[in-house]
Scaffold this active site. Structure first.
Site, mmCIF file in Angstrom:
data_model
loop_
_atom_site.group_PDB
_atom_site.id
_atom_site.type_symbol
_atom_site.label_atom_id
_atom_site.label_comp_id
_atom_site.label_asym_id
_atom_site.label_seq_id
_atom_site.Cartn_x
_atom_site.Cartn_y
_atom_site.Cartn_z
ATOM 1 N N THR A 39 51.985 55.790 12.078
ATOM 2 C CA THR A 39 50.531 55.872 11.924
ATOM 3 C C THR A 39 50.160 54.608 11.164
ATOM 4 O OG1 THR A 39 50.569 57.010 9.794
ATOM 5 C CG2 THR A 39 50.583 58.411 11.752
ATOM 6 N N HIS A 40 49.021 54.026 11.490
ATOM 7 C CA HIS A 40 48.620 52.745 10.882
ATOM 8 C C HIS A 40 49.668 51.658 11.122
ATOM 9 C CE1 HIS A 40 45.675 55.159 8.508
ATOM 10 N NE2 HIS A 40 46.666 56.030 8.518
ATOM 11 N N ASN A 53 19.819 51.085 53.480
ATOM 12 C CA ASN A 53 19.869 51.690 52.149
ATOM 13 C C ASN A 53 20.690 52.981 52.137
ATOM 14 O OD1 ASN A 53 18.203 49.583 51.663
ATOM 15 N ND2 ASN A 53 16.355 50.790 51.294
ATOM 16 N N SER A 89 26.163 39.446 51.157
ATOM 17 C CA SER A 89 27.187 40.258 50.473
ATOM 18 C C SER A 89 28.464 40.319 51.302
ATOM 19 C CB SER A 89 26.655 41.673 50.210
ATOM 20 O OG SER A 89 26.149 42.254 51.394
ATOM 21 N N LYS A 110 28.921 46.160 43.912
ATOM 22 C CA LYS A 110 30.225 46.119 44.571
ATOM 23 C C LYS A 110 31.265 45.170 43.954
ATOM 24 C CE LYS A 110 27.729 46.260 48.381
ATOM 25 N NZ LYS A 110 26.655 47.152 47.857
ATOM 26 N N LYS A 154 62.975 31.467 25.030
ATOM 27 C CA LYS A 154 61.926 32.486 25.142
ATOM 28 C C LYS A 154 62.088 33.420 26.342
ATOM 29 C CE LYS A 154 58.692 33.011 23.008
ATOM 30 N NZ LYS A 154 57.383 32.357 22.810
ATOM 31 N N GLN A 209 23.062 45.626 45.259
ATOM 32 C CA GLN A 209 24.155 44.963 45.968
ATOM 33 C C GLN A 209 25.222 44.467 44.977
ATOM 34 O OE1 GLN A 209 23.361 42.440 49.488
ATOM 35 N NE2 GLN A 209 23.997 40.741 48.205
ATOM 36 N N TYR A 263 15.586 51.946 46.253
ATOM 37 C CA TYR A 263 16.533 50.852 46.429
ATOM 38 C C TYR A 263 15.941 49.537 45.929
ATOM 39 C CZ TYR A 263 19.747 47.470 48.422
ATOM 40 O OH TYR A 263 20.634 46.455 48.560
ATOM 41 N N SER A 292 59.552 30.272 28.949
ATOM 42 C CA SER A 292 58.647 29.239 28.445
ATOM 43 C C SER A 292 58.985 27.916 29.099
ATOM 44 C CB SER A 292 58.801 29.131 26.929
ATOM 45 O OG SER A 292 58.383 27.855 26.484
ATOM 46 N N ASN A 299 59.342 36.217 27.601
ATOM 47 C CA ASN A 299 58.014 36.702 27.223
ATOM 48 C C ASN A 299 57.582 37.929 28.031
ATOM 49 O OD1 ASN A 299 57.686 34.626 25.328
ATOM 50 N ND2 ASN A 299 56.968 33.216 26.916
ATOM 51 N N GLU A 314 51.514 41.940 28.797
ATOM 52 C CA GLU A 314 50.344 41.259 28.232
ATOM 53 C C GLU A 314 49.191 41.233 29.233
ATOM 54 O OE1 GLU A 314 51.604 37.671 25.493
ATOM 55 O OE2 GLU A 314 52.941 37.820 27.202
HETATM 56 N N1 ARG Z 1 24.003 44.413 51.412
HETATM 57 C C1 ARG Z 1 23.116 45.392 50.884
HETATM 58 C C2 ARG Z 1 23.730 46.045 49.656
HETATM 59 O O1 ARG Z 1 24.860 45.897 49.440
HETATM 60 C C3 ARG Z 1 22.865 46.455 51.913
HETATM 61 C C4 ARG Z 1 21.534 47.104 51.777
HETATM 62 C C5 ARG Z 1 20.459 46.144 52.051
HETATM 63 N N2 ARG Z 1 19.208 46.787 52.090
HETATM 64 C C6 ARG Z 1 18.075 46.084 52.074
HETATM 65 N N3 ARG Z 1 16.998 46.756 52.112
HETATM 66 N N4 ARG Z 1 18.091 44.785 51.968
HETATM 67 O O2 ARG Z 1 23.042 46.707 48.886
#
Ligand code: ARG
Length: 466
Positions: free
Chosen positions: A164-165, A119, A32, A334, A292, A331, A326, A286, A294, A299
């Site tokens: 409206t509409h 965790n 990660s 994120k 143009k 993971q 967990y 453009s 734009n 957008e």
């Molecule tokens: N990189 C992991 C995450 O974002 C961290 C926690 C990992 N925990 C584990 N038991 N492998 O969730």
């Protein structure tokens, strides 16, 4: 083997139970680091607080604690300066920092993780990041609100056909319309504030799931990190991602608000509407059609909304069906979270930068706010002369049909027509129908009358001065 390659193959912290090293494909798939490295300031702050808790619990001597803290400061400096060398075996930001810390301070680095699991560590980092992000978004929202208020103030007399509409409905003040967006953003800010307040709990101390096996003073750690409370249940603390889901829900609603504003800017900039002139600095040309100009910024604000709402769905889908506590699936919280936060922040910033440069064609807007949009005002005139509203509605409907058939306006209705359809009215009375008078009579609280809009503006100005 070079030193670098030897380090790149450094054993995992959990390698003891394994006979062979992780396959490179598995390592690449499970890492990660590419996205969680942005947690590093929070991860280090959390480790400093945890170190102090370990000293308090006499699991570290004061000297060991001081050594760890000094090491953490050095790691932080390396990361700040972009000098930190990540290794493929680092797995995630938590492991990378601990690995580097141990290189710097020696074996005592191995004591940092006492009573802690990644965790509860990642749950902590997430909450620390969320708190900071809520604050940053709140500031960005406040800036966009200020831009809207300033625009409303600059054009406080300008009329706009209200729709409206997407059909012309009644005249309103442009300022009233702009301040409507300001209200939406005010609610967005309260949603983020609520999310932040609920997220403001320390998960550290939950351990892997059962709670740390050492007498760590969680309230002490919470105070160190400025948390309002500690989480009440260790299983919940490591398994739950409500704070992220709430954040994304608030972000998605906010993005939808921006998208609606962006859509109106796109419409208003068309030749068909012709209400605004796009600033050159915020428009694009453009590659083929020389004429143009734009509205790409608007957008893209509209388009990027898909990413933010998608992030909410992605997280909820990841969470759905996960058994406690967990799971590595978590993971995946994120990437959508970070992408949504970055996207929303960019959209807020670019709109706040663009709005001050918009030029409204107030003459064209006032002309578009005239004509049959005054039909409700004509019905109101009849009501004031004792005609029940439903009857008045029907009478004016007939007069509108007459106007459409003869190509005349409500103001031009002559005595003969009025005598036939609406004997309560005279040509002098209908001539008094104007968009300005129409808005002026809408003096109810929250209405578009200049007096009311001035009150809204004054309130906005007061809030922004705080
Ligand atoms: N990189 C992991 C995450 O974002 C961290 C926690 C990992 N925990 C584990 N038991 N492998 O969730």
């Amino acid at each position: 083997m070079t030193r670098r390659r030897a380090r790149a193959r450094a054993a995992k912290a959990w390698a003891g139970r394994f006979a062979t090293p992780t396959a490179p494909a598995a390592e690449a798939f499970t890492t990660s680091l590419p996205f969680d490295r942005r947690f590093y300031p929070h991860d280090i702050a959390g480790s400093v607080a945890h170190t102090r808790a370990l000293v308090r619990a006499r699991l570290l001597t004061g000297r060991e604690g001081a050594r760890l803290e000094r090491g953490l400061v050095r790691v932080r400096r390396e990361l700040d300066a972009g000098r930190f060398r990540f290794l493929p075996s680092d797995e995630d930001i938590h492991m990378a920092i601990e690995r580097r810390l141990t290189e710097l301070v020696g074996p005592v680095g191995g004591k940092l993780h006492t009573g802690r699991s990644r965790n509860d560590q990642v749950a902590l980092d997430l909450r620390l990041w969320l708190r900071a992000e809520c604050d940053a978004l709140d500031a960005a929202l406040a800036r966009l609100q200020q831009a809207l208020t300033a625009l409303a103030r600059r054009y406080r007399d300008a009329l706009l056909p209200g729709y409206t509409h997407l059909q012309r409905a009644q005249p309103i003040l442009l300022a009233h319309h702009l301040l409507a967006y300001r209200e939406m953003l005010a609610r967005d800010r309260t949603r983020l504030r609520d999310c932040r307040a609920r997220a403001d709990e320390l998960p550290l101390g939950a351990g892997a799931l059962a709670g740390a096996g050492f007498p760590l003073d969680r309230r002490f750690v919470a105070r160190q990190l400025g948390f309002a409370r500690v989480t009440a249940n260790s299983v919940d603390a490591v398994a739950d991602r409500d704070a992220a889901a709430e954040f994304l829900a608030a972000a998605a609603i906010c993005a939808v608000h921006l998208s609606r504003l962006a859509e109106e800017l796109v419409l208003w900039a068309t030749e068909e509407f012709g209400f605004i002139e796009l600033p050159d600095g915020f428009a694009t040309g453009s590659s083929m059609m020389p004429q143009k100009k734009n509205p790409d910024v608007a957008e893209l604000v509209r388009g990027k909304t898909g990413r933010v709402t998608g992030a909410l769905v992605a997280l909820l889908t990841t969470l759905k069906g996960l058994p406690l506590a967990y799971n590595r699936d978590l993971q995946e919280d994120k990437p959508p979270l970070f992408d949504a936060a970055d996207t929303l922040r960019q959209s807020l910033d670019v709109l706040a930068a663009m709005l001050p440069h918009l030029r409204f064609d107030t003459g064209r807007m006032a002309a578009a706010a005239d004509g049959l949009l005054l039909a409700t005002d004509l019905a109101d005139l009849l009501v004031e002369r004792g005609v029940p509203f439903r009857r008045a509605h029907a009478i004016v409907g007939g007069l509108v049909r007459h106007c459409l058939a003869t190509g005349t306006s409500l103001r031009e209705l002559d005595a003969a027509v009025l005598r036939k359809h609406a004997p309560q009215l005279t040509p002098a009375l209908v001539r008094r129908l104007t968009p300005a008078r129409s808005v002026a009579r809408r003096r109810v609280l929250g209405g578009t009358a200049p007096r009311e809009v001035a009150r809204q503006l004054a309130r906005a100005t007061r809030e922004e001065a705080r």
